[in-house]
Motif scaffolding. Structure first.
Motif, mmCIF file in Angstrom:
data_model
loop_
_atom_site.group_PDB
_atom_site.id
_atom_site.type_symbol
_atom_site.label_atom_id
_atom_site.label_comp_id
_atom_site.label_asym_id
_atom_site.label_seq_id
_atom_site.Cartn_x
_atom_site.Cartn_y
_atom_site.Cartn_z
ATOM 1 N N LEU A 63 0.828 -1.202 0.000
ATOM 2 C CA LEU A 63 0.000 0.000 0.000
ATOM 3 C C LEU A 63 0.868 1.261 0.000
ATOM 4 N N ARG A 64 1.874 1.294 0.855
ATOM 5 C CA ARG A 64 2.765 2.465 0.915
ATOM 6 C C ARG A 64 3.561 2.628 -0.374
ATOM 7 N N ALA A 65 3.976 1.526 -0.976
ATOM 8 C CA ALA A 65 4.700 1.597 -2.245
ATOM 9 C C ALA A 65 3.792 2.159 -3.338
ATOM 10 N N PHE A 66 2.544 1.733 -3.347
ATOM 11 C CA PHE A 66 1.567 2.269 -4.298
ATOM 12 C C PHE A 66 1.427 3.775 -4.126
ATOM 13 N N TRP A 67 1.264 4.203 -2.875
ATOM 14 C CA TRP A 67 1.150 5.634 -2.597
ATOM 15 C C TRP A 67 2.415 6.375 -3.016
ATOM 16 N N SER A 68 3.565 5.759 -2.826
ATOM 17 C CA SER A 68 4.829 6.388 -3.180
ATOM 18 C C SER A 68 4.980 6.520 -4.691
ATOM 19 N N VAL A 69 4.672 5.441 -5.407
ATOM 20 C CA VAL A 69 4.807 5.463 -6.868
ATOM 21 C C VAL A 69 3.873 6.507 -7.479
ATOM 22 N N PHE A 70 2.661 6.590 -6.949
ATOM 23 C CA PHE A 70 1.683 7.536 -7.494
ATOM 24 C C PHE A 70 1.695 8.879 -6.764
ATOM 25 N N GLU A 71 2.688 9.036 -5.884
ATOM 26 C CA GLU A 71 2.932 10.288 -5.176
ATOM 27 C C GLU A 71 1.681 10.836 -4.474
ATOM 28 N N GLY A 92 13.160 -1.813 0.205
ATOM 29 C CA GLY A 92 11.947 -1.111 0.626
ATOM 30 C C GLY A 92 12.169 0.366 0.888
ATOM 31 N N THR A 93 13.311 0.719 1.439
ATOM 32 C CA THR A 93 13.566 2.144 1.701
ATOM 33 C C THR A 93 13.698 2.923 0.393
ATOM 34 N N ILE A 94 14.251 2.281 -0.626
ATOM 35 C CA ILE A 94 14.337 2.954 -1.931
ATOM 36 C C ILE A 94 12.946 3.029 -2.556
ATOM 37 N N ALA A 95 12.168 1.977 -2.400
ATOM 38 C CA ALA A 95 10.824 1.951 -2.978
ATOM 39 C C ALA A 95 9.892 2.975 -2.336
ATOM 40 N N ILE A 96 10.045 3.206 -1.047
ATOM 41 C CA ILE A 96 9.120 4.083 -0.333
ATOM 42 C C ILE A 96 9.582 5.530 -0.318
ATOM 43 N N LYS A 97 10.879 5.769 -0.098
ATOM 44 C CA LYS A 97 11.266 7.171 0.086
ATOM 45 C C LYS A 97 12.539 7.603 -0.621
ATOM 46 N N ARG A 98 13.442 6.717 -0.940
ATOM 47 C CA ARG A 98 14.723 7.147 -1.482
ATOM 48 C C ARG A 98 14.792 7.144 -3.007
ATOM 49 N N GLY A 99 13.858 6.450 -3.663
ATOM 50 C CA GLY A 99 13.860 6.408 -5.119
ATOM 51 C C GLY A 99 13.533 7.781 -5.696
ATOM 52 N N ARG A 100 14.320 8.215 -6.661
ATOM 53 C CA ARG A 100 14.172 9.576 -7.199
ATOM 54 C C ARG A 100 12.960 9.739 -8.108
ATOM 55 N N THR A 101 12.570 8.675 -8.792
ATOM 56 C CA THR A 101 11.427 8.776 -9.713
ATOM 57 C C THR A 101 10.401 7.704 -9.375
#
Length: 132
Positions: free
Chosen positions: A25-33, A87-96
């Motif tokens: 769920l958090r990854a989804f929110w992160s990807v779709f900002e 997971g940390t890159i997927a949720i908050k550290r990934g630039r795009t």
């Protein structure tokens, strides 16, 4: 404490699936900002779930007297560290969003590996022979 083994094991498994579900769920929110990803509860709940998961895992290892650690448990712990890093890159550290999505998928695949290791009791996960 052995009399509580099944109860603790099922709580551990429940916490693992809660952790995965909330991660997705958090990854989804992160990807779709989605702005909800910045709310305090979204950042706090995973720490509570993961603390319970880790605590229950340690209790199980103590109950089952896993020392020295068997190879499958070492593989599970190593994969857990990789899962956390991805997971940390997927949720908050990934630039795009694309990078966050790719790392989220990789993290879920590592979780599936961890699940196979836990069930099969072998570092080969789903592709190995059950050793216990």
């Amino acid at each position: 404490m052995i009399e509580h083994y099944l109860w603790i094991k099922h709580l551990h498994m429940t916490a693992a699936f809660m952790s995965l579900a909330f991660f997705i769920l958090r990854a989804f929110w992160s990807v779709f900002e989605h702005p909800i990803r910045h709310q305090r509860w979204v950042k706090t709940v995973p720490h509570i779930i993961d603390t319970a998961l880790l605590t229950l895992g340690v209790i199980l290892a103590v109950i089952l007297n896993f020392w020295p650690l068997p190879p499958w448990l070492i593989a599970k712990i190593t994969a857990l560290i990789i899962y956390i890093l991805l997971g940390t890159i997927a949720i908050k550290r990934g630039r795009t969003p694309a990078i966050r999505g790719a790392f989220a998928l990789a993290a879920v695949l590592v979780f599936v590996y961890i699940l196979g290791v836990a069930i099969q009791h072998t570092p080969f996960s789903w592709f190995g022979v059950v050793t216990t």
